[in-house]
Design a protein around this motif. Structure first.
Motif, PDB file in Angstrom:
ATOM      1  N   GLY A 137       0.810  -1.205   0.000  1.00 53.47           N
ATOM      2  CA  GLY A 137       0.000   0.000   0.000  1.00 53.47           C
ATOM      3  C   GLY A 137       0.844   1.256   0.000  1.00 53.47           C
ATOM      4  O   GLY A 137       2.074   1.205  -0.025  1.00 53.47           O
ATOM      5  N   PRO A 138       0.213   2.411   0.052  1.00 55.35           N
ATOM      6  CA  PRO A 138       0.939   3.687  -0.032  1.00 55.35           C
ATOM      7  C   PRO A 138       1.779   3.949   1.206  1.00 55.35           C
ATOM      8  O   PRO A 138       1.499   3.428   2.297  1.00 55.35           O
ATOM      9  N   ASP A 139       2.804   4.776   1.054  1.00 59.62           N
ATOM     10  CA  ASP A 139       3.662   5.152   2.176  1.00 59.62           C
ATOM     11  C   ASP A 139       2.996   6.290   2.935  1.00 59.62           C
ATOM     12  O   ASP A 139       3.351   7.465   2.795  1.00 59.62           O
ATOM     13  N   ARG A 140       2.061   5.952   3.763  1.00 59.78           N
ATOM     14  CA  ARG A 140       1.299   6.955   4.512  1.00 59.78           C
ATOM     15  C   ARG A 140       2.134   7.613   5.604  1.00 59.78           C
ATOM     16  O   ARG A 140       1.764   8.662   6.133  1.00 59.78           O
ATOM     17  N   GLU A 141       3.241   6.981   6.002  1.00 58.16           N
ATOM     18  CA  GLU A 141       3.990   7.442   7.161  1.00 58.16           C
ATOM     19  C   GLU A 141       5.199   8.303   6.799  1.00 58.16           C
ATOM     20  O   GLU A 141       6.085   8.516   7.627  1.00 58.16           O
ATOM     21  N   ASN A 142       5.225   8.812   5.585  1.00 56.14           N
ATOM     22  CA  ASN A 142       6.267   9.757   5.186  1.00 56.14           C
ATOM     23  C   ASN A 142       5.905  11.124   5.747  1.00 56.14           C
ATOM     24  O   ASN A 142       5.012  11.793   5.257  1.00 56.14           O
ATOM     25  N   SER A 143       6.601  11.532   6.789  1.00 53.36           N
ATOM     26  CA  SER A 143       6.254  12.798   7.454  1.00 53.36           C
ATOM     27  C   SER A 143       6.749  14.018   6.690  1.00 53.36           C
ATOM     28  O   SER A 143       6.344  15.134   6.984  1.00 53.36           O
ATOM     29  N   GLY A 144       7.673  13.808   5.736  1.00 52.86           N
ATOM     30  CA  GLY A 144       8.228  14.924   4.987  1.00 52.86           C
ATOM     31  C   GLY A 144       9.551  15.421   5.513  1.00 52.86           C
ATOM     32  O   GLY A 144      10.123  16.364   4.960  1.00 52.86           O
ATOM     33  N   ALA A 145      10.086  14.817   6.588  1.00 53.55           N
ATOM     34  CA  ALA A 145      11.383  15.239   7.118  1.00 53.55           C
ATOM     35  C   ALA A 145      12.477  14.990   6.095  1.00 53.55           C
ATOM     36  O   ALA A 145      12.468  13.993   5.391  1.00 53.55           O
ATOM     37  N   SER A 146      13.429  15.903   6.002  1.00 49.13           N
ATOM     38  CA  SER A 146      14.502  15.789   5.021  1.00 49.13           C
ATOM     39  C   SER A 146      15.742  16.510   5.530  1.00 49.13           C
ATOM     40  O   SER A 146      15.634  17.544   6.191  1.00 49.13           O
ATOM     41  N   PHE A 147      16.920  15.945   5.219  1.00 47.59           N
ATOM     42  CA  PHE A 147      18.198  16.539   5.616  1.00 47.59           C
ATOM     43  C   PHE A 147      19.085  16.742   4.392  1.00 47.59           C
ATOM     44  O   PHE A 147      19.041  15.948   3.452  1.00 47.59           O
ATOM     45  N   ASP A 148      19.910  17.788   4.421  1.00 53.01           N
ATOM     46  CA  ASP A 148      20.925  17.912   3.384  1.00 53.01           C
ATOM     47  C   ASP A 148      22.176  17.157   3.828  1.00 53.01           C
ATOM     48  O   ASP A 148      22.214  16.539   4.901  1.00 53.01           O
ATOM     49  N   MET A 149      23.218  17.193   3.006  1.00 50.50           N
ATOM     50  CA  MET A 149      24.411  16.404   3.287  1.00 50.50           C
ATOM     51  C   MET A 149      25.179  16.918   4.503  1.00 50.50           C
ATOM     52  O   MET A 149      26.027  16.214   5.047  1.00 50.50           O
ATOM     53  N   GLN A 150      24.889  18.119   4.945  1.00 46.72           N
ATOM     54  CA  GLN A 150      25.528  18.667   6.145  1.00 46.72           C
ATOM     55  C   GLN A 150      24.711  18.397   7.412  1.00 46.72           C
ATOM     56  O   GLN A 150      25.043  18.880   8.494  1.00 46.72           O
ATOM     57  N   GLY A 151      23.637  17.628   7.268  1.00 45.24           N
ATOM     58  CA  GLY A 151      22.824  17.273   8.419  1.00 45.24           C
ATOM     59  C   GLY A 151      21.835  18.331   8.846  1.00 45.24           C
ATOM     60  O   GLY A 151      21.318  18.276   9.965  1.00 45.24           O
ATOM     61  N   ARG A 152      21.532  19.278   7.955  1.00 46.01           N
ATOM     62  CA  ARG A 152      20.559  20.309   8.293  1.00 46.01           C
ATOM     63  C   ARG A 152      19.174  19.890   7.837  1.00 46.01           C
ATOM     64  O   ARG A 152      19.003  19.388   6.729  1.00 46.01           O
ATOM     65  N   CYS A 153      18.202  20.099   8.699  1.00 43.16           N
ATOM     66  CA  CYS A 153      16.813  19.791   8.362  1.00 43.16           C
ATOM     67  C   CYS A 153      16.328  20.807   7.341  1.00 43.16           C
ATOM     68  O   CYS A 153      16.343  22.020   7.598  1.00 43.16           O
ATOM     69  N   THR A 154      15.927  20.338   6.177  1.00 47.79           N
ATOM     70  CA  THR A 154      15.620  21.240   5.068  1.00 47.79           C
ATOM     71  C   THR A 154      14.137  21.345   4.739  1.00 47.79           C
ATOM     72  O   THR A 154      13.760  22.123   3.868  1.00 47.79           O
ATOM     73  N   ARG A 155      13.317  20.581   5.415  1.00 49.91           N
ATOM     74  CA  ARG A 155      11.883  20.617   5.100  1.00 49.91           C
ATOM     75  C   ARG A 155      11.102  20.333   6.374  1.00 49.91           C
ATOM     76  O   ARG A 155      11.437  19.416   7.125  1.00 49.91           O
ATOM     77  N   ARG A 156      10.089  21.092   6.613  1.00 50.80           N
ATOM     78  CA  ARG A 156       9.301  20.916   7.830  1.00 50.80           C
ATOM     79  C   ARG A 156       8.461  19.650   7.730  1.00 50.80           C
ATOM     80  O   ARG A 156       7.636  19.510   6.825  1.00 50.80           O
TER      81      ARG A 156
END
Length: 320
Positions: A137-156
């Motif tokens: 089924g679909p990936d319902r649990e993708n919260s949208g969190a994302s990091f760049d290569m320097q470990g910074r959170c880039t998306r709320r």
């Protein structure tokens, strides 16, 4: 051995006290791979439960499909010898950072942990949630969190949405359990780790009928130790979400985190708990010492000697 034990409000008597998303939370590839081999320390299981084999059932989550259809969760069920009725543990797995690992998830609960609960006389129900393993089924649990290569959170991320979809799946399991003739419908305990731990807290906040308590191992979302060891994406939002859970939760809970958890770090889990407990929700927080030789996020798998006393005591206080 614990570094810190904190309690929120206590009631009269002994009781009333004693929670990865996107590609970046919860159970790592290492966690998924380690489950088959790991056995937690704790109460010895009887010989009959030495190699537990699950019954496979389907538990329907309404409207969880891509186009709003129902999805049947592939679910493992383990029962003690006899006809019951048995108290029931509902276990929620974590989330691998790798989509291929999530797709191959075949064992939602470690066999050693199954033996631990069977030895206490519990039946165990362990669903594979929507978007994982045989359930698909679909990936319902993708919260949208994302990091760049320097470990910074880039998306709320959206942890509130995550809490709703995970709790929906867990509540479907609670409803299914309460309809089974072998289950004691009023003696249910929820347990989970990582995103599964977050799931148990989100579910407990709804105070579902029949649930007596919950256990949160390393619960949270938004971590990616490969890029951001020791801190997660938007931990302040997680603090807020946990705080909202605490305003409505009436069910006793046990929160367990290791000090060297590489997904959340040493400080965020305690801050999350403090926000949760501020409204007086009955819960206990246990911060263990560093988990030797492993990421502390794997506390449940490798740290049985560090948590079994706390879990044993919590279960006794629930009246089992």
């Amino acid at each position: 051995m614990t570094r810190l034990i904190a309690r929120s409000r206590f009631c009269a008597g002994t009781l009333c006290a004693l929670l990865l998303t996107t590609p970046f939370c919860g159970a790592s590839t290492a966690m998924a791979a380690s489950d088959d081999a790991a056995t937690e320390a704790g109460t010895p299981a009887p010989a009959a439960a030495a190699d537990p084999t699950p019954e496979i059932v389907s538990i329907v989550v309404s409207g969880a499909g891509t186009f709003g259809g129902d999805v049947a969760m592939h679910t493992e069920v383990y029962r003690p010898v006899g006809n019951g009725p048995f108290p029931v543990l509902i276990f929620e797995h974590g989330r691998a950072s790798d989509a291929l690992v999530r797709a191959k998830l075949s064992q939602p609960i470690p066999k050693g942990h199954v033996r631990y609960w069977l030895a206490k006389g519990f039946a165990i129900v362990a669903p594979v949630r929507v978007g994982y393993g045989a359930t698909g089924g679909p990936d319902r649990e993708n919260s949208g969190a994302s990091f760049d290569m320097q470990g910074r959170c880039t998306r709320r991320p959206d942890f509130e949405k995550l809490s709703k979809v995970t709790a929906q799946a867990n509540l479907a399991a609670v409803k299914w359990v309460r309809a089974q003739p072998w289950a004691d419908k009023d003696r249910i305990v929820l347990e989970g780790r990582s995103v599964g731990g977050f799931t148990t807290v989100a579910t407990a906040a709804t105070n579902p009928p029949g649930v007596m308590g919950y256990i949160n191992f390393s619960g949270g979302a938004g971590g990616m130790p490969e890029r951001a060891p020791g801190h997660s994406c938007d931990p302040e939002q997680m603090k807020t979400v946990y705080g909202e859970f605490g305003k409505t939760t009436k069910i006793p809970g046990l929160w367990l985190y290791a000090h060297n958890d590489q997904y959340w770090g040493p400080d965020a889990p305690r801050q999350w708990f403090d926000a949760f407990a501020a409204a007086g929700s009955p819960a206990q927080f246990v911060h263990t010492e560093d988990l030797p030789g492993h990421d502390g996020h794997l506390l449940l798998t490798y740290g049985g000697k560090m948590w079994s006393r706390s879990v044993d005591a919590f279960v006794r206080q629930l009246g089992f």
